[in-house]
Design an enzyme around this catalytic site. Structure first.
Site, short mmCIF file in Angstrom:
data_model
loop_
_atom_site.label_atom_id
_atom_site.label_comp_id
_atom_site.label_asym_id
_atom_site.label_seq_id
_atom_site.Cartn_x
_atom_site.Cartn_y
_atom_site.Cartn_z
N CYS A 79 0.84 -1.19 0.00
CA CYS A 79 0.00 0.00 0.00
C CYS A 79 0.88 1.26 0.00
O CYS A 79 1.47 1.58 -1.03
CB CYS A 79 -0.98 -0.04 1.16
SG CYS A 79 -2.44 0.96 0.84
N HIS A 102 -3.47 -5.09 0.58
CA HIS A 102 -2.86 -5.61 1.80
C HIS A 102 -2.91 -7.14 1.83
O HIS A 102 -3.88 -7.71 2.33
CB HIS A 102 -3.59 -5.08 3.03
CG HIS A 102 -3.37 -3.63 3.28
ND1 HIS A 102 -2.36 -3.16 4.08
CD2 HIS A 102 -4.02 -2.54 2.83
CE1 HIS A 102 -2.41 -1.84 4.12
NE2 HIS A 102 -3.41 -1.44 3.37
N GLU A 154 -1.47 -9.09 3.73
CA GLU A 154 -1.40 -9.66 5.08
C GLU A 154 -2.77 -10.02 5.64
O GLU A 154 -2.88 -10.87 6.53
CB GLU A 154 -0.67 -8.70 6.04
CG GLU A 154 -1.39 -7.40 6.36
CD GLU A 154 -1.09 -6.25 5.40
OE1 GLU A 154 -0.80 -6.53 4.22
OE2 GLU A 154 -1.17 -5.08 5.82
N1 GLN Z 1 -2.00 6.69 2.92
C1 GLN Z 1 -2.08 5.97 1.69
C2 GLN Z 1 -3.44 6.13 1.03
O1 GLN Z 1 -4.37 6.54 1.64
C3 GLN Z 1 -1.78 4.50 1.91
C4 GLN Z 1 -2.75 3.83 2.81
C5 GLN Z 1 -2.23 2.50 3.31
O2 GLN Z 1 -1.05 2.24 3.25
N2 GLN Z 1 -3.11 1.68 3.85
O3 GLN Z 1 -3.59 5.84 -0.13
#
Ligand code: GLN
Length: 549
Positions: A378, A514, A516
């Site tokens: 992410c 994600h 995970e």
């Molecule tokens: N802050 C970034 C976004 O909002 C990544 C979010 C995250 O890593 N979950 O896109």
């Protein structure tokens, strides 16, 4: 008709109620039952989405895109159940529903009260979460005696009476501490905690007693006598090295048998063989790697709970001991990348906020230049793209508009920003609503053939979970592809970049989702397993070089 098991906690928090509940769920599933799991959280936030991981640990994201308590992650790692919107209710959410109903006039002029209106709403929510499961485990957050958990306890007390003892059962988790000064195990906190529970009308059927050593027979008898629980239903849950041993630990003390007898269920014996495989893998590990986790919550492993578990799962599936070294991204900014020396792999996880961003970008650059396996999740993918843009595509001021709204090269930006034709104006009011404005939950992604991602997953279409607002800006696609970046995963509609890779690097992958959240001890996860295998190669090569000829 569903049978309900209510799990409360006493004495202190953080006794592992979630893991105990999930472990019981795992055993009951291994005895052929369909299990649902629910967490009730007494705090006022409508969901934990806006809560800092410093306070409450990670926010777990479900397939249906709900931001939930991290205990739901335990549920999905232990039980083959998919949790969702109906699996986690907070006080805030219950009140929100009741207040909406009141505003609509649903209560027909009545006075709206905690009992019965709030408790009725809690009961309705529990039934919604149970669905058509044979058994529904309901975990109540907090500790008995807290003011804020009272409506939940009252609701489950009522359910106990309404359903009757054949369909409802109460488990209370407590602490039985060892006092080293006197060399004694103390049962009094447990006695008091059960007394508190009984004063609100709940008589526990089973006690799970946490402690750093097994509960001796004498103490077990004493607890049983004082709490009115049968002796065999006083279960001892000692600290273990590995949480995946807990199903077996509870099963050995016949916890599932006590439950099934109480519910009058004739069940096949528990088949815990896959849990044994998971636990024994630790003893068959024949290599070790050190992964640097570059983040900002370095003191709190709960903030990266699913990530730590996923790395552990990869260790199980590649028979590798995975040592995680936490690296404070802000320290990389002050002390430099020498902090990364000796790592076999680098992972930059998801995150929000400006703090430590440049340190994370430095970690990406180090991994890319030194050929160290890199996994960016992410935010970790977004910053990898920023790093490639700055140092390979020579867009020196490239950034995500999350951190630099005025960057001349908004390589990562809100869709509304990068879709503007000229791309130059990306002013925001700074007052956007932070609740419910994210791309959330399971989204289909198409993998490009001949890519690392495709090789790892072994299929073309995957579904992974998201939690972010910002996206790769497609207007920079050509600029980065010409520098050797490969886009290997696209959203199913072909519009959004989901995975990037560097084919010329030993192992470099960033994903907008994600992974995970979908890794489990029994199945692992292809990205994490691939990452750890790559780290092993690096380590083995280094060890060979270091060995005297
Ligand atoms: N802050 C970034 C976004 O909002 C990544 C979010 C995250 O890593 N979950 O896109």
């Amino acid at each position: 008709m569903t049978r309900f098991i209510f799990v409360t906690g006493g004495v202190v928090s953080s006794l592992g109620k979630g893991i105990a509940s999930a472990s019981l769920g795992a055993i009951l599933e291994a005895r052929g039952l369909k299990v649902a799991m629910i967490k009730l959280d007494p705090y006022i936030n409508v969901d934990p989405g806006t809560m800092s991981p410093f306070q409450h640990g990670e926010v777990f994201v479900t397939e249906d895109g709900t931001e939930t308590d991290l205990d739901l992650g335990h549920y999905e790692r232990f039980v083959h159940t998919t949790t969702g919107r109906h699996s986690n209710y907070t006080t805030g959410r219950i009140y929100e529903t009741v207040i909406q109903k009141e505003r609509r006039g649903d209560y027909l002029g009545g006075t709206v009260q905690v009992i019965p209106h709030i408790t009725d709403e809690i009961k309705r929510s529990i039934h919604a979460g149970a669905g058509d499961a044979d058994i529904c485990l309901v975990e109540i957050g907090g500790t008995v005696g807290d003011i804020e958990s009272l409506p939940f306890l009252e609701a489950i007390r009522q359910m106990g009476t309404e359903l009757g003892s054949g369909h409802a059962l109460f488990i209370h988790l407590t602490l039985v501490p060892f006092i080293s000064a006197s060399g004694e195990i103390k049962t009094k906190p447990t006695q008091h905690s059960v007394k508190e529970l009984r004063s609100i009308g709940i008589q526990p059927d089973i006690l799970i007693c946490r402690g750093d050593r097994p509960l001796p027979p004498e103490e077990r008898r004493k607890i049983a006598l004082f709490t009115n629980v049968s002796e065999r239903a006083v279960i001892s849950a000692v600290d273990v090295e590995d949480i995946y041993q807990i199903p077996e630990l509870l099963h050995r003390q016949a916890l599932d048998q006590i439950v099934s007898e109480r519910f009058g269920l004739e069940l096949p014996p528990a088949d815990l063989s896959d849990w044994r495989v998971v636990v024994e893998a630790r003893h068959r590990q024949d290599g070790e790697v050190t992964v640097g986790l570059v983040g900002k919550y370095v003191d709190l492993s709960d903030a990266y709970l699913s990530l730590n578990e996923a790395l552990k799962h990869a260790g199980i599936h590649t028979l590798t001991r995975v040592v995680v070294r936490y690296i404070d991204s802000e320290r990389l900014e002050t002390d430099g990348v020498s902090l990364l020396e000796g790592l076999d792999a680098i992972l930059v996880p998801g995150g929000f906020g400006r703090r430590g961003i440049e340190g994370k970008i430095a970690a990406v650059q180090y991994a890319r230049e030194q050929g160290v396996p890199y996994l960016g999740i992410c935010l970790g993918m977004q910053l990898a793209v920023v790093e490639l843009a700055r140092h390979l595509a020579k867009l020196g001021e490239a950034h995500s508009t999350e951190f630099d709204p005025a960057t001349p090269d908004p390589i990562i930006a809100l869709i509304t920003e990068w879709q503007q034709a000229d791309g130059s104006v990306h002013q925001r009011s700074g007052r956007e609503d932070l609740g419910g404005t994210m791309r959330l939950g399971g989204q289909p992604c198409r993998l490009m053939s001949d890519s690392l991602a495709h090789a790892l997953y072994g299929r073309e279409l995957i579904i992974e979970r998201h939690r972010h607002r910002y996206e790769f800006n497609n207007r920079y696609r050509a600029a980065l592809e010409s520098q050797g970046m490969r886009i290997s995963g696209w959203s199913a509609d072909g519009r959004l970049v989901e995975i990037i890779e560097l084919p010329d690097h030993p192992w470099f992958l960033g994903c907008q989702f994600h992974p995970e959240f979908t890794s489990t001890p029994r199945d692992g996860h292809p990205l994490f397993s691939g990452f750890i295998r790559a780290a092993r190669l690096v380590r083995e090569r280094r060890d060979q070089q270091a060995a005297p000829a």
